[in-house]
Design a protein around this motif. Structure first.
Motif, PDB file in Angstrom:
ATOM      1  N   ALA A 168       0.826  -1.215   0.000  1.00 51.79           N
ATOM      2  CA  ALA A 168       0.000   0.000   0.000  1.00 51.79           C
ATOM      3  C   ALA A 168       0.857   1.261   0.000  1.00 51.79           C
ATOM      4  O   ALA A 168       0.558   2.228  -0.706  1.00 51.79           O
ATOM      5  N   HIS A 169       1.922   1.258   0.770  1.00 58.92           N
ATOM      6  CA  HIS A 169       2.775   2.449   0.894  1.00 58.92           C
ATOM      7  C   HIS A 169       3.627   2.670  -0.348  1.00 58.92           C
ATOM      8  O   HIS A 169       3.644   3.760  -0.915  1.00 58.92           O
ATOM      9  N   ARG A 170       4.330   1.633  -0.780  1.00 55.82           N
ATOM     10  CA  ARG A 170       5.313   1.805  -1.856  1.00 55.82           C
ATOM     11  C   ARG A 170       4.692   1.742  -3.244  1.00 55.82           C
ATOM     12  O   ARG A 170       5.019   2.553  -4.102  1.00 55.82           O
ATOM     13  N   LEU A 171       3.818   0.781  -3.485  1.00 49.20           N
ATOM     14  CA  LEU A 171       3.241   0.648  -4.815  1.00 49.20           C
ATOM     15  C   LEU A 171       2.062   1.604  -5.024  1.00 49.20           C
ATOM     16  O   LEU A 171       2.011   2.324  -6.011  1.00 49.20           O
ATOM     17  N   LEU A 172       1.134   1.597  -4.071  1.00 50.90           N
ATOM     18  CA  LEU A 172      -0.086   2.375  -4.239  1.00 50.90           C
ATOM     19  C   LEU A 172       0.034   3.820  -3.768  1.00 50.90           C
ATOM     20  O   LEU A 172      -0.813   4.650  -4.104  1.00 50.90           O
ATOM     21  N   GLY A 173       1.062   4.110  -2.976  1.00 53.49           N
ATOM     22  CA  GLY A 173       1.216   5.465  -2.452  1.00 53.49           C
ATOM     23  C   GLY A 173       0.061   5.879  -1.560  1.00 53.49           C
ATOM     24  O   GLY A 173      -0.309   7.054  -1.492  1.00 53.49           O
ATOM     25  N   ASP A 174      -0.520   4.925  -0.854  1.00 56.57           N
ATOM     26  CA  ASP A 174      -1.689   5.175  -0.010  1.00 56.57           C
ATOM     27  C   ASP A 174      -1.273   5.906   1.263  1.00 56.57           C
ATOM     28  O   ASP A 174      -0.535   5.365   2.083  1.00 56.57           O
ATOM     29  N   PRO A 175      -1.745   7.137   1.465  1.00 53.94           N
ATOM     30  CA  PRO A 175      -1.355   7.876   2.670  1.00 53.94           C
ATOM     31  C   PRO A 175      -1.900   7.259   3.957  1.00 53.94           C
ATOM     32  O   PRO A 175      -1.409   7.566   5.043  1.00 53.94           O
ATOM     33  N   ALA A 176      -2.890   6.398   3.847  1.00 57.98           N
ATOM     34  CA  ALA A 176      -3.464   5.750   5.037  1.00 57.98           C
ATOM     35  C   ALA A 176      -2.761   4.446   5.377  1.00 57.98           C
ATOM     36  O   ALA A 176      -3.112   3.787   6.352  1.00 57.98           O
ATOM     37  N   ALA A 177      -1.754   4.052   4.601  1.00 57.86           N
ATOM     38  CA  ALA A 177      -1.116   2.739   4.784  1.00 57.86           C
ATOM     39  C   ALA A 177      -0.527   2.570   6.182  1.00 57.86           C
ATOM     40  O   ALA A 177      -0.722   1.522   6.816  1.00 57.86           O
ATOM     41  N   GLU A 178       0.177   3.563   6.671  1.00 54.56           N
ATOM     42  CA  GLU A 178       0.806   3.429   7.985  1.00 54.56           C
ATOM     43  C   GLU A 178      -0.240   3.302   9.087  1.00 54.56           C
ATOM     44  O   GLU A 178      -0.125   2.443   9.975  1.00 54.56           O
ATOM     45  N   GLY A 179      -1.271   4.129   9.041  1.00 55.37           N
ATOM     46  CA  GLY A 179      -2.325   4.056  10.048  1.00 55.37           C
ATOM     47  C   GLY A 179      -3.027   2.712  10.038  1.00 55.37           C
ATOM     48  O   GLY A 179      -3.318   2.141  11.096  1.00 55.37           O
ATOM     49  N   ARG A 180      -3.273   2.194   8.853  1.00 57.01           N
ATOM     50  CA  ARG A 180      -3.920   0.880   8.756  1.00 57.01           C
ATOM     51  C   ARG A 180      -3.020  -0.214   9.336  1.00 57.01           C
ATOM     52  O   ARG A 180      -3.490  -1.124  10.021  1.00 57.01           O
ATOM     53  N   ALA A 181      -1.723  -0.137   9.030  1.00 57.41           N
ATOM     54  CA  ALA A 181      -0.784  -1.134   9.562  1.00 57.41           C
ATOM     55  C   ALA A 181      -0.744  -1.064  11.087  1.00 57.41           C
ATOM     56  O   ALA A 181      -0.742  -2.097  11.763  1.00 57.41           O
ATOM     57  N   ARG A 182      -0.721   0.143  11.622  1.00 54.76           N
ATOM     58  CA  ARG A 182      -0.689   0.293  13.085  1.00 54.76           C
ATOM     59  C   ARG A 182      -1.965  -0.264  13.726  1.00 54.76           C
ATOM     60  O   ARG A 182      -1.901  -0.944  14.759  1.00 54.76           O
ATOM     61  N   ARG A 183      -3.122   0.016  13.135  1.00 58.02           N
ATOM     62  CA  ARG A 183      -4.374  -0.511  13.683  1.00 58.02           C
ATOM     63  C   ARG A 183      -4.404  -2.038  13.619  1.00 58.02           C
ATOM     64  O   ARG A 183      -4.840  -2.706  14.563  1.00 58.02           O
ATOM     65  N   ALA A 184      -3.933  -2.595  12.507  1.00 62.40           N
ATOM     66  CA  ALA A 184      -3.912  -4.059  12.375  1.00 62.40           C
ATOM     67  C   ALA A 184      -2.976  -4.672  13.415  1.00 62.40           C
ATOM     68  O   ALA A 184      -3.299  -5.702  14.028  1.00 62.40           O
ATOM     69  N   PHE A 185      -1.824  -4.044  13.630  1.00 56.57           N
ATOM     70  CA  PHE A 185      -0.877  -4.561  14.610  1.00 56.57           C
ATOM     71  C   PHE A 185      -1.451  -4.455  16.022  1.00 56.57           C
ATOM     72  O   PHE A 185      -1.327  -5.387  16.827  1.00 56.57           O
ATOM     73  N   SER A 187      -4.546  -4.532  16.870  1.00 55.25           N
ATOM     74  CA  SER A 187      -5.567  -5.577  16.994  1.00 55.25           C
ATOM     75  C   SER A 187      -4.933  -6.939  17.216  1.00 55.25           C
ATOM     76  O   SER A 187      -5.430  -7.749  18.017  1.00 55.25           O
ATOM     77  N   LEU A 188      -3.832  -7.191  16.520  1.00 57.96           N
ATOM     78  CA  LEU A 188      -3.115  -8.458  16.687  1.00 57.96           C
ATOM     79  C   LEU A 188      -2.584  -8.595  18.117  1.00 57.96           C
ATOM     80  O   LEU A 188      -2.718  -9.655  18.739  1.00 57.96           O
ATOM     81  N   LEU A 189      -2.012  -7.522  18.631  1.00 57.70           N
ATOM     82  CA  LEU A 189      -1.522  -7.541  20.019  1.00 57.70           C
ATOM     83  C   LEU A 189      -2.666  -7.724  21.002  1.00 57.70           C
ATOM     84  O   LEU A 189      -2.557  -8.505  21.953  1.00 57.70           O
ATOM     85  N   ALA A 190      -3.757  -7.008  20.790  1.00 62.40           N
ATOM     86  CA  ALA A 190      -4.896  -7.095  21.708  1.00 62.40           C
ATOM     87  C   ALA A 190      -5.442  -8.530  21.763  1.00 62.40           C
ATOM     88  O   ALA A 190      -5.791  -9.015  22.839  1.00 62.40           O
TER      89      ALA A 190
END
Length: 196
Positions: A168-185, A187-190
């Motif tokens: 998402a970050h490198r190919l798609l240039g999605d500005p929300a990629a980092e936030g989505r990764a943090r939320r997913a992580f 959730s995984l920890l929780a």
């Protein structure tokens, strides 16, 4: 370190950066000569063959990844703090386009090509998975994660989060990629966290 070894290390750093942009398969002694301005014969004296160059670039990328991601995580306190530090360092390296991106692109290039380079990539990926599992397992022994949590599943899932982030970050240039990764992580920890 002698002058020849220092030159070789500098060339390997350049080659690793080049391979992260053009792909490991595209890295040859000739392409490296073009990018560095060095002679092919001089580079051949250091690397002997395309496969040797690629193998040494993978080894250098592994060293860089360990220095940027794994070693700082291991310096953090055991348990969830260490696992979180690993994720933060990995995310930072992914944003910077560091050596971890080379491992992602090379995995795509070599996943169905038997040979020494693929074998080395497999070893490197399995070694890293084992490191993530060990950090998570330590978190279980520290009481941060549930006793029945599966370290191999956690390593698989966090790797999936990072692959999705890099795409998402490198190919798609999605500005929300980092936030989505943090939320997913998070959730995984929780889901893995031991009840208080």
């Amino acid at each position: 370190m002698g002058k020849g070894e220092a030159t070789r290390q500098a060339v390997l750093d350049s080659a690793t950066e080049i391979a992260s942009r053009i792909g490991l398969a595209g890295l040859t002694i000739g392409s490296l000569a073009t990018h560095t301005g060095m002679s092919k014969s001089g580079l051949f004296a250091h690397f002997q063959s395309k496969e040797s160059l690629q193998s040494q670039v993978l080894a250098r990328a592994r060293e860089q990844f360990v220095d940027l991601v794994v070693r700082p995580a291991l310096a953090a306190p055991r348990g969830e703090t260490r696992v979180r530090e690993l994720f933060e360092r990995w995310l930072g390296a992914g944003k910077a386009g560091a050596s971890c991106c080379l491992f992602v692109s090379a995995a795509g290039e070599y996943d169905d090509q038997p040979g020494a380079i693929r074998d080395q990539l497999v070893r490197d990926h399995l070694d890293f998975f084992e490191s993530v599992e060990l950090m998570f397992r330590t978190g279980i022994s520290e009481g941060d994660f549930r006793a029945d949590a599966d370290p191999a599943q956690f390593a698989h899932d966090v790797h999936g989060i990072m692959l999705a982030f890099m795409h998402a970050h490198r190919l798609l240039g999605d500005p929300a990629a980092e936030g989505r990764a943090r939320r997913a992580f998070d959730s995984l920890l929780a889901a893995a966290r031991a009840p208080k």
